[in-house]
Design a protein around this motif. Structure first.
Motif, mmCIF file in Angstrom:
data_model
loop_
_atom_site.group_PDB
_atom_site.id
_atom_site.type_symbol
_atom_site.label_atom_id
_atom_site.label_comp_id
_atom_site.label_asym_id
_atom_site.label_seq_id
_atom_site.Cartn_x
_atom_site.Cartn_y
_atom_site.Cartn_z
ATOM 1 N N SER A 2 35.296 -15.611 -1.958
ATOM 2 C CA SER A 2 34.111 -14.778 -1.777
ATOM 3 C C SER A 2 34.505 -13.362 -1.339
ATOM 4 C CB SER A 2 33.188 -15.405 -0.735
ATOM 5 O OG SER A 2 33.783 -15.364 0.541
ATOM 6 N N LYS A 3 33.589 -12.435 -1.542
ATOM 7 C CA LYS A 3 33.859 -11.040 -1.191
ATOM 8 C C LYS A 3 34.105 -10.904 0.313
ATOM 9 C CE LYS A 3 32.164 -6.391 -1.859
ATOM 10 N NZ LYS A 3 31.180 -5.546 -2.493
ATOM 11 N N PHE A 4 33.312 -11.625 1.117
ATOM 12 C CA PHE A 4 33.487 -11.573 2.565
ATOM 13 C C PHE A 4 34.873 -12.056 2.962
ATOM 14 C CE2 PHE A 4 33.320 -13.876 6.621
ATOM 15 C CZ PHE A 4 33.028 -12.815 7.466
ATOM 16 N N GLU A 5 35.327 -13.147 2.367
ATOM 17 C CA GLU A 5 36.637 -13.696 2.697
ATOM 18 C C GLU A 5 37.755 -12.741 2.274
ATOM 19 O OE1 GLU A 5 39.258 -17.750 2.133
ATOM 20 O OE2 GLU A 5 37.299 -17.600 1.189
ATOM 21 N N ARG A 6 37.578 -12.094 1.141
ATOM 22 C CA ARG A 6 38.586 -11.134 0.690
ATOM 23 C C ARG A 6 38.710 -9.963 1.658
ATOM 24 N NH1 ARG A 6 38.156 -9.691 -5.495
ATOM 25 N NH2 ARG A 6 40.127 -8.719 -4.916
ATOM 26 N N VAL A 7 37.569 -9.415 2.075
ATOM 27 C CA VAL A 7 37.581 -8.294 3.019
ATOM 28 C C VAL A 7 38.186 -8.732 4.347
ATOM 29 C CG1 VAL A 7 36.104 -6.741 4.357
ATOM 30 C CG2 VAL A 7 35.642 -7.110 1.932
ATOM 31 N N ARG A 9 40.368 -11.123 4.883
ATOM 32 C CA ARG A 9 41.816 -11.301 4.721
ATOM 33 C C ARG A 9 42.548 -9.963 4.735
ATOM 34 N NH1 ARG A 9 44.056 -16.090 1.872
ATOM 35 N NH2 ARG A 9 42.522 -17.725 2.075
ATOM 36 N N GLY A 39 44.080 -11.303 -0.263
ATOM 37 C CA GLY A 39 42.769 -10.658 -0.209
ATOM 38 C C GLY A 39 42.597 -9.607 -1.284
ATOM 39 N N GLY A 42 42.544 -11.571 -4.713
ATOM 40 C CA GLY A 42 41.442 -12.531 -4.798
ATOM 41 C C GLY A 42 41.852 -13.922 -5.217
ATOM 42 N N CYS A 55 34.092 -19.673 -3.239
ATOM 43 C CA CYS A 55 33.104 -18.847 -3.920
ATOM 44 C C CYS A 55 32.421 -19.682 -5.003
ATOM 45 C CB CYS A 55 33.786 -17.633 -4.550
ATOM 46 S SG CYS A 55 32.629 -16.496 -5.315
#
Length: 60
Positions: A2-7, A9, A39, A42, A55
């Motif tokens: 997910s975008k939140f997890e990438r940011v 990380r 991150g 992805g 995700c």
């Protein structure tokens, strides 16, 4: 991933690199590259091995 997890990380990776290098000036700071790179691209190979999907994708 997910975008939140990438940011998250990327932030954690940068904090680990800067923090460890600042306080210890050690090569152990390179451990921060793992969350930083995963991150940025992805993709986490460990998720593939464990079969984790963070995700949800849309079903057609």
């Amino acid at each position: 991933m997910s975008k939140f997890e990438r940011v998250l990380r990327v932030i954690i990776g940068i904090l680990v690199i800067v923090g460890v290098w600042y306080f210890y000036a050690s090569w152990w700071a390179l451990i921060g590259l793992v969350p930083l790179i995963t991150g940025l691209i992805g993709f986490c190979p460990l998720y593939r091995v464990l079969g984790k999907q963070s995700c949800p994708f849309k079903k057609k």
